[in-house]
Design a protein around this motif. Structure first.
Motif, PDB file in Angstrom:
ATOM      1  N   ALA A 148       0.829  -1.204   0.000  1.00 52.72           N
ATOM      2  CA  ALA A 148       0.000   0.000   0.000  1.00 52.72           C
ATOM      3  C   ALA A 148       0.866   1.257   0.000  1.00 52.72           C
ATOM      4  N   GLU A 149       1.953   1.226   0.756  1.00 51.52           N
ATOM      5  CA  GLU A 149       2.856   2.380   0.805  1.00 51.52           C
ATOM      6  C   GLU A 149       3.635   2.516  -0.498  1.00 51.52           C
ATOM      7  N   VAL A 150       4.020   1.396  -1.095  1.00 56.03           N
ATOM      8  CA  VAL A 150       4.704   1.448  -2.388  1.00 56.03           C
ATOM      9  C   VAL A 150       3.792   2.098  -3.430  1.00 56.03           C
ATOM     10  N   SER A 154       4.312   5.532  -5.478  1.00 55.61           N
ATOM     11  CA  SER A 154       4.235   5.560  -6.933  1.00 55.61           C
ATOM     12  C   SER A 154       3.319   6.695  -7.401  1.00 55.61           C
ATOM     13  N   GLU A 155       2.172   6.828  -6.762  1.00 53.56           N
ATOM     14  CA  GLU A 155       1.231   7.895  -7.120  1.00 53.56           C
ATOM     15  C   GLU A 155       1.820   9.272  -6.837  1.00 53.56           C
ATOM     16  N   ALA A 156       2.748   9.346  -5.860  1.00 49.98           N
ATOM     17  CA  ALA A 156       3.381  10.619  -5.519  1.00 49.98           C
ATOM     18  C   ALA A 156       4.571  10.943  -6.414  1.00 49.98           C
ATOM     19  N   SER A 162       7.086   3.079  -9.277  1.00 52.04           N
ATOM     20  CA  SER A 162       6.317   2.946 -10.514  1.00 52.04           C
ATOM     21  C   SER A 162       6.935   1.919 -11.452  1.00 52.04           C
ATOM     22  N   GLU A 163       8.258   1.920 -11.551  1.00 51.06           N
ATOM     23  CA  GLU A 163       8.937   0.967 -12.434  1.00 51.06           C
ATOM     24  C   GLU A 163       8.724  -0.464 -11.968  1.00 51.06           C
TER      25      GLU A 163
END
Length: 245
Positions: A148-150, A154-156, A162-163
């Motif tokens: 969830a934190e990853v 990614s959204e931030a 993201s990769e």
């Protein structure tokens, strides 16, 4: 791995310590004497119920691969409405497929695409960006961030997060495309907690599938289900209704 004929747990992950070797059939007969019982692997029963309750009419004549992507990676194959016969109990197991991560490094599919593995990739590479080679399975450590934190990072705009999510899941999709080609699969249905995250996951899986299916000129329909909470229990109940002695 479950032997449905004997009701024995043949092999199991450490999720339930001591589960491997359990004679679940005997235990159920002791706890509920005279009650009809059917026993099978969790993903197999989900796939059976998902097929007959949701997709069976649409895919009645197809061989369908059901993929549960969550903490781990599990699968099942339904062939014309029935679980594919599996004398060695392995039909549909996808965890051991070879897949490429976002760096192009091959490893077992569960090690790159499950929820735990996506988080582990980020934890390892965030601390050591130069790490090369496969990132093997390990338990969570103090200070690790979860999936969830990853996703939040990614959204931030966190490029590494993201990769990993896009690249690892794309590689997993490509591996499934190869399996679909080899086993003459007509459709793939994805479920599980990771699949239910939404478009960031489904886009990557679909991209990997379509890239490799296009190369082989194969057509495989693709469906996603978010697995609402009672779905596995309803599916197991349906499997029991159809298979209990």
């Amino acid at each position: 791995m479950v032997d449905p004929a004997s009701g024995t747990i043949v092999d199991a992950s450490p999720t339930i310590p001591g589960w491997a070797g359990t004679d679940l059939g005997a235990l159920m007969r002791e706890v509920a004497p005279g009650t009809p019982v059917a026993i099978h692997n969790d993903v197999r029963t989900w796939a059976y119920g998902e097929h007959h309750l949701i997709f069976g009419e649409k895919l009645a004549d197809e061989r369908v691969l059901y993929v549960a992507l969550g903490t781990g990676a599990g699968g099942a194959i339904i062939d014309q409405g029935q679980l594919l016969r599996s004398p060695r109990l392995r039909a549909g197991e996808i965890a051991e497929l070879m897949a490429c991560d976002f760096r192009g490094i091959a490893d077992r599919a569960e090690n790159i695409a499950s929820g735990e593995s996506l988080a582990r990739y980020y934890n390892e590479l965030h601390l050591n960006p130069e790490l090369s080679g496969p990132i093997g399975w390990r338990e969570r450590r103090e200070g690790d961030v979860d999936l969830a934190e990853v996703l939040r990072r990614s959204e931030a705009g966190d490029e590494l997060a993201s990769e990993i999510i896009a690249g690892n899941l794309r590689g997993f999709g490509a591996a499934l495309a190869g399996l679909a080609h080899a086993a003459d699969i007509g459709a793939i249905v994805f479920g599980g907690g990771v699949t239910g995250i939404g478009p960031v996951v489904t886009r990557a899986l679909r991209a990997g599938l379509e890239e490799w299916l296009h190369a082989t000129k194969a057509r495989v329909d693709c469906y996603f289900t978010s697995l609402p909470h009672p779905a596995p229990i309803l599916a197991a109940a349906l499997y029991a209704v159809h298979h209990a002695e």
